[in-house]
Design an enzyme around this catalytic site. Sequence first.
Site, PDB file in Angstrom:
ATOM      1  N   ARG A  60      74.493  53.338  86.832  1.00 15.04           N
ATOM      2  CA  ARG A  60      73.407  51.993  88.112  1.00 15.04           C
ATOM      3  C   ARG A  60      74.804  51.443  88.718  1.00 15.04           C
ATOM      4  O   ARG A  60      74.500  50.941  90.135  1.00 15.04           O
ATOM      5  CB  ARG A  60      72.309  50.889  87.503  1.00 15.04           C
ATOM      6  CG  ARG A  60      71.535  51.939  87.155  1.00 15.04           C
ATOM      7  CD  ARG A  60      70.003  50.763  86.925  1.00 15.04           C
ATOM      8  NE  ARG A  60      69.942  49.495  87.796  1.00 15.04           N
ATOM      9  CZ  ARG A  60      69.417  50.048  88.555  1.00 15.04           C
ATOM     10  NH1 ARG A  60      68.920  51.343  89.070  1.00 15.04           N
ATOM     11  NH2 ARG A  60      68.931  48.696  89.687  1.00 15.04           N
ATOM     12  N   PRO A 117      73.473  49.383  65.475  1.00 17.11           N
ATOM     13  CA  PRO A 117      72.462  47.738  65.702  1.00 17.11           C
ATOM     14  C   PRO A 117      73.683  47.021  65.230  1.00 17.11           C
ATOM     15  O   PRO A 117      73.504  45.927  65.599  1.00 17.11           O
ATOM     16  CB  PRO A 117      71.695  47.557  64.555  1.00 17.11           C
ATOM     17  CG  PRO A 117      72.229  49.789  63.316  1.00 17.11           C
ATOM     18  CD  PRO A 117      73.095  50.577  64.092  1.00 17.11           C
ATOM     19  N   GLU A 176      71.581  56.564  57.836  1.00 16.05           N
ATOM     20  CA  GLU A 176      71.266  55.598  57.847  1.00 16.05           C
ATOM     21  C   GLU A 176      72.708  55.098  58.232  1.00 16.05           C
ATOM     22  O   GLU A 176      73.022  54.057  57.887  1.00 16.05           O
ATOM     23  CB  GLU A 176      71.360  55.655  56.093  1.00 16.05           C
ATOM     24  CG  GLU A 176      69.556  55.578  55.500  1.00 16.05           C
ATOM     25  CD  GLU A 176      69.356  54.263  55.854  1.00 16.05           C
ATOM     26  OE1 GLU A 176      70.237  53.524  55.564  1.00 16.05           O
ATOM     27  OE2 GLU A 176      68.218  54.997  56.141  1.00 16.05           O
ATOM     28  N   ASP A 225      70.489  42.900  91.376  1.00 14.92           N
ATOM     29  CA  ASP A 225      69.603  43.140  90.205  1.00 14.92           C
ATOM     30  C   ASP A 225      69.548  42.068  89.383  1.00 14.92           C
ATOM     31  O   ASP A 225      70.920  41.679  88.924  1.00 14.92           O
ATOM     32  CB  ASP A 225      70.139  44.310  88.965  1.00 14.92           C
ATOM     33  CG  ASP A 225      70.061  45.827  89.891  1.00 14.92           C
ATOM     34  OD1 ASP A 225      68.870  45.868  91.204  1.00 14.92           O
ATOM     35  OD2 ASP A 225      70.614  46.747  89.306  1.00 14.92           O
TER      36      ASP A 225
HETATM   37  N1  SAM Z   1      71.227  51.882  58.294  1.00 12.94           N
HETATM   38  C1  SAM Z   1      71.879  51.701  59.690  1.00 12.94           C
HETATM   39  C2  SAM Z   1      71.944  49.331  59.182  1.00 12.94           C
HETATM   40  O1  SAM Z   1      70.932  49.221  58.474  1.00 12.94           O
HETATM   41  O2  SAM Z   1      72.888  48.902  60.339  1.00 12.94           O
HETATM   42  C3  SAM Z   1      71.101  52.085  60.504  1.00 12.94           C
HETATM   43  C4  SAM Z   1      71.006  52.982  60.849  1.00 12.94           C
HETATM   44  S1  SAM Z   1      69.947  53.160  62.153  1.00 12.94           S
HETATM   45  C5  SAM Z   1      68.794  54.006  61.045  1.00 12.94           C
HETATM   46  C6  SAM Z   1      70.477  55.423  61.906  1.00 12.94           C
HETATM   47  C7  SAM Z   1      71.287  55.401  63.592  1.00 12.94           C
HETATM   48  O3  SAM Z   1      70.878  55.058  64.547  1.00 12.94           O
HETATM   49  C8  SAM Z   1      72.893  53.973  63.848  1.00 12.94           C
HETATM   50  O4  SAM Z   1      73.722  55.123  63.529  1.00 12.94           O
HETATM   51  C9  SAM Z   1      73.162  54.279  65.115  1.00 12.94           C
HETATM   52  O5  SAM Z   1      73.729  55.181  65.564  1.00 12.94           O
HETATM   53  C10 SAM Z   1      71.547  53.831  65.770  1.00 12.94           C
HETATM   54  N2  SAM Z   1      70.830  52.390  65.726  1.00 12.94           N
HETATM   55  C11 SAM Z   1      69.999  52.184  65.292  1.00 12.94           C
HETATM   56  N3  SAM Z   1      69.735  51.182  65.922  1.00 12.94           N
HETATM   57  C12 SAM Z   1      70.234  51.083  67.001  1.00 12.94           C
HETATM   58  C13 SAM Z   1      70.245  49.675  68.158  1.00 12.94           C
HETATM   59  N4  SAM Z   1      69.691  48.725  68.409  1.00 12.94           N
HETATM   60  N5  SAM Z   1      71.295  49.933  69.123  1.00 12.94           N
HETATM   61  C14 SAM Z   1      72.345  51.408  68.470  1.00 12.94           C
HETATM   62  N6  SAM Z   1      72.547  51.728  68.195  1.00 12.94           N
HETATM   63  C15 SAM Z   1      71.449  52.148  66.930  1.00 12.94           C
END
Ligand code: SAM
Length: 248
Positions: free
Chosen positions: A165, A100, A127, A180
């Site tokens: 795509r 994220p 996490e 698109d």
């Molecule tokens: N503790 C992290 C933070 O606050 O940035 C979030 C960890 S999340 C619970 C677990 C995993 O989900 C991340 O390591 C990532 O690979 C994936 N993930 C979660 N949200 C995502 C998003 N919006 N885009 C891409 N990957 C995501």
Amino acid sequence: MHIDIITLFPHMFQGPFEEGILRRAREKGLLSIALHDLRAFGVGKHRQVDDVPYGGAPGMLLRPEPIVAAVESILDRPVFRGADTAVEVETLPPIILLTPQGRPLTQAVVKELARHDRLVLICGRYEGVDERVREFLVTDEISIGDYVLSGGELAAMVLVDAVTRVLPGALGYERGAEEDSFASGLLEGPQYTRPPEFRGRQVPDVLLSGHHERIAAWRRDQALKRTRERRPDLLEKRTSSEDPSSGE
Ligand code: SAM
């Protein structure tokens, strides 16, 4: 395009990758996907992949060694930019961590990724991942939106679908993904199919006229109108050569 995906949950990918455009792209040889189980690269006899964070934060983090071992095994070369190993980053395929905290996945980023022959995707869990993976292994970090998922698998599926795509020939019809939403910086306008009248609601006459130029002009006006209503920020980003006022 070949995509390697490193994940603790390879089975999650089975459904989405075996249907529709993704399946056809694989059958046509435009796309190949290899799923790599991170557990196979775990540490010790229990194949441990995670551990508690230093400093007492809650939850678990993915350790660096299994992820680095997985990528080095897949690419068959050193990739960790550690102190004593020379790594030619320029010759690596993009090694992408789904997170994220990454740069947002937009259609422009999708097109940029589609230009590569190979991508390596790393799905985080728990996490997240040890910071050294970010710093010394990955070459890109991508987010699919400002929200937090439980793991990178769904994000990887979104990325793979969007990239597929835009691979030439993947959509199976000439127009491809050009019209698109986002392809030209606009949302796509309204679309209609049969019947021409449904419960008193008509398909716009112009679409039934067979007049290609008028239809194209109508579509462009509608795309501008829709973009102005729903995503005015997109219009602001467009170049002057695509002046939004020109379609009115
Ligand atoms: N503790 C992290 C933070 O606050 O940035 C979030 C960890 S999340 C619970 C677990 C995993 O989900 C991340 O390591 C990532 O690979 C994936 N993930 C979660 N949200 C995502 C998003 N919006 N885009 C891409 N990957 C995501």
